[in-house]
Design a protein around this motif. Structure first.
Motif, PDB file in Angstrom:
ATOM      1  N   GLN A  46       0.861  -1.180   0.000  1.00  0.00           N
ATOM      2  CA  GLN A  46       0.000   0.000   0.000  1.00  0.00           C
ATOM      3  C   GLN A  46       0.898   1.231   0.000  1.00  0.00           C
ATOM      4  OE1 GLN A  46      -2.771   1.490   3.358  1.00  0.00           O
ATOM      5  NE2 GLN A  46      -4.125   0.356   1.970  1.00  0.00           N
ATOM      6  N   PHE A  47       0.746   2.057  -1.034  1.00  0.00           N
ATOM      7  CA  PHE A  47       1.663   3.168  -1.259  1.00  0.00           C
ATOM      8  C   PHE A  47       1.212   4.431  -0.527  1.00  0.00           C
ATOM      9  CE2 PHE A  47       1.910   0.365  -4.997  1.00  0.00           C
ATOM     10  CZ  PHE A  47       3.252   0.007  -4.917  1.00  0.00           C
ATOM     11  N   LYS A  48       2.193   5.214  -0.110  1.00  0.00           N
ATOM     12  CA  LYS A  48       1.932   6.431   0.664  1.00  0.00           C
ATOM     13  C   LYS A  48       1.746   7.657  -0.220  1.00  0.00           C
ATOM     14  CE  LYS A  48       2.329   4.301   4.602  1.00  0.00           C
ATOM     15  NZ  LYS A  48       1.131   4.067   5.437  1.00  0.00           N
ATOM     16  N   ARG A  49       2.074   7.531  -1.493  1.00  0.00           N
ATOM     17  CA  ARG A  49       1.852   8.650  -2.415  1.00  0.00           C
ATOM     18  C   ARG A  49       1.323   8.077  -3.724  1.00  0.00           C
ATOM     19  NH1 ARG A  49       8.153  10.053  -4.076  1.00  0.00           N
ATOM     20  NH2 ARG A  49       8.174   8.779  -5.971  1.00  0.00           N
ATOM     21  N   ALA A  50       0.761   8.943  -4.540  1.00  0.00           N
ATOM     22  CA  ALA A  50       0.161   8.515  -5.803  1.00  0.00           C
ATOM     23  C   ALA A  50       1.049   8.951  -6.965  1.00  0.00           C
ATOM     24  CB  ALA A  50      -1.232   9.112  -5.955  1.00  0.00           C
ATOM     25  N   ASP A  51       1.712   7.988  -7.587  1.00  0.00           N
ATOM     26  CA  ASP A  51       2.506   8.234  -8.794  1.00  0.00           C
ATOM     27  C   ASP A  51       1.679   7.747  -9.978  1.00  0.00           C
ATOM     28  OD1 ASP A  51       4.448   9.101  -7.097  1.00  0.00           O
ATOM     29  OD2 ASP A  51       5.918   7.544  -7.571  1.00  0.00           O
ATOM     30  N   ILE A  52       1.240   8.668 -10.833  1.00  0.00           N
ATOM     31  CA  ILE A  52       0.303   8.341 -11.900  1.00  0.00           C
ATOM     32  C   ILE A  52       1.037   8.118 -13.220  1.00  0.00           C
ATOM     33  CG2 ILE A  52      -1.779   9.018 -13.123  1.00  0.00           C
ATOM     34  CD1 ILE A  52      -2.160   8.594 -10.123  1.00  0.00           C
ATOM     35  N   SER A  53       0.898   6.912 -13.767  1.00  0.00           N
ATOM     36  CA  SER A  53       1.414   6.609 -15.104  1.00  0.00           C
ATOM     37  C   SER A  53       0.372   7.071 -16.122  1.00  0.00           C
ATOM     38  CB  SER A  53       1.654   5.106 -15.253  1.00  0.00           C
ATOM     39  OG  SER A  53       2.567   4.629 -14.288  1.00  0.00           O
TER      40      SER A  53
END
Length: 435
Positions: free
Chosen positions: A295-302
């Motif tokens: 579960q990631f702490k930030r949102a990196d959008i491809s």
């Protein structure tokens, strides 16, 4: 002592690449940091630098060679003062062909007639071993399609091996007459019995056609998306979203940013909205990893970007926290370098979720395929004027459909629905995502 230069792994997942162009030639003196070659991976073209200094004694893999395995010896560098000719000769013996192309050797052991063609007397000695011609599988296949006798070609690959470029430069119809060799034996192997499927199908129906070879990017897309549909249980959730407030805010922001030469697109704002929504619903900002989940702490959008020959997904990092002007500038830079094949691996590998927008093509709605190991992708359709209920009255509004594809192993339907609801609310009330 001479040093060997190997095909580098330019990304964690790279297994092979195309040696697109040599930037040096045999006899050139190079120093650490000098550019040696341009290497094409499935997504980008990158420059390869020298680590050691010396003289380029021998180039073992010619430019344009495809499918060069990572670790294959591609050149030999002689140290200062060392006999270059001796280094080249010694290095050649130290770099056996099987390392560069292990599959053909294995196939030759099982079916020698499929991998070799009887040599003719006119063939150059450099390309033959006894009565057999050395050629890559791709070269053999291309020669068959073009009707070219491999024995009439002089190879320029390692140890005189015939490669794709040699066949492409040969003239069609260069096949030797039947009397010159044992035609039945040449035609009895599996390669002759089973030509390329595309060519067979087209010939069966008598349809004019051309054979288009898949590039590395298209091969990777085919493999990854096939694996995704076979291995990832997709669940699709669609919402209709009113865009009028977003479009109005975009106009106001662009007026205020004009002095900075920043012009926001609708897609920039949607990237921001998805980033914020993933932070609000962290259960969807995840990755399935066998017996555990990340579960990631930030949102990196491809973000899906169409480029010649395929598709690439450059990443807008920390889109949930990044300002929309910064997202816009980042996307312009990433998209431009993506089309030039100049992205670094870390700029298109990774990401926690994806966004694909086909609205500019007039597509109303579609369901995108998840890009593993990510667990979701948002598919954006075109905004259009539709009858829409606003404040309990039927009005005409600008509406788009958005469809989320979710990996059901990692994301429950209820959590996916919460993400779609959060995304819809952010787009319909965009001031909230700028706070």
């Amino acid at each position: 002592m001479s040093k060997t230069i190997q095909m580098p792994a330019l990304s964690p997942t790279m297994e092979e690449g195309t040696l697109a162009k040599w930037l040096v030639k045999e006899g050139d003196t190079v120093s650490s940091g000098d550019l040696l070659a341009e290497i094409e991976t499935d997504k980008a073209t990158m420059e390869f630098e020298a680590v050691d200094e010396g003289v380029v004694a021998k180039i073992l893999v010619s430019e344009g060679t495809e499918g060069v395995k990572v670790g294959t010896v591609i050149a030999i560098i002689a140290e200062e003062g060392e006999d270059v000719a001796a280094a080249a000769a010694g290095g050649g013996e130290a770099a056996p062909a099987p390392k560069a192309d292990p599959v053909p050797e294995k196939a030759e052991a099982a079916a020698p007639k499929a991998d070799v063609v009887p040599a003719k007397a006119a063939a150059a000695p450099a390309i033959s071993s006894g009565d057999r011609v050395k050629a890559s599988p791709l070269a053999r296949r291309l020669a068959e399609v073009k009707g070219i006798d491999l024995a009439s070609i002089t190879g320029t690959g390692t140890n005189g091996r015939i490669i794709k470029a040699d066949v492409e430069s040969a003239k069609p119809g260069a096949a030797a007459p039947a009397a010159a060799g044992p035609a039945p034996a040449a035609a009895s192997g599996p390669a002759a019995a089973a030509p390329a499927p595309v060519a067979v199908a087209a010939q069966d129906f008598g349809i004019p056609h051309e054979v288009i070879k898949l590039n590395g990017m298209r091969k990777t897309i085919a493999r990854r998306l096939t694996e995704s549909k076979q291995q990832v249980p997709h669940i699709y959730l669609t919402v209709d979203i009113q865009l009028d407030k977003l479009l109005k805010l975009r106009g106001e922001l662009n007026a205020g940013l004009a002095s900075r030469n920043v012009k926001l697109s609708v897609n920039d704002l949607l990237i921001k909205a998805l980033g914020v929504a993933l932070i609000q619903v962290p259960e969807c900002n995840v990755q399935f990893a066998g017996d555990q989940m990340l579960q990631f702490k930030r949102a990196d959008i491809s973000v899906a970007v169409s480029i010649p020959g395929g598709l690439i997904t450059p990443i807008v990092s920390d889109a949930g926290s990044k300002g929309v002007a910064a997202i816009s500038e980042s996307m312009k830079d990433l998209a431009a370098r993506a089309k030039d094949g100049k992205l670094k691996p870390e700029e298109y590998q990774g990401g926690t979720a994806s966004l694909s927008n086909m609205g500019m093509f007039g597509i109303k709605q579609f369901e995108a395929v998840i890009n593993p190991p990510q667990a979701m992708i948002m598919a954006i359709g075109a905004g259009e004027k539709r009858p829409y209920v606003v404040d309990d009255t039927l009005q005409i509004a600008t509406v788009m459909s958005a469809t989320g594809s979710f990996d059901h192993r990692a994301i429950d339907g209820a959590d996916g629905a919460r993400l779609m609801k959060a995304f819809k609310e952010l787009v319909e009330n965009p001031i909230g995502m700028l706070a």
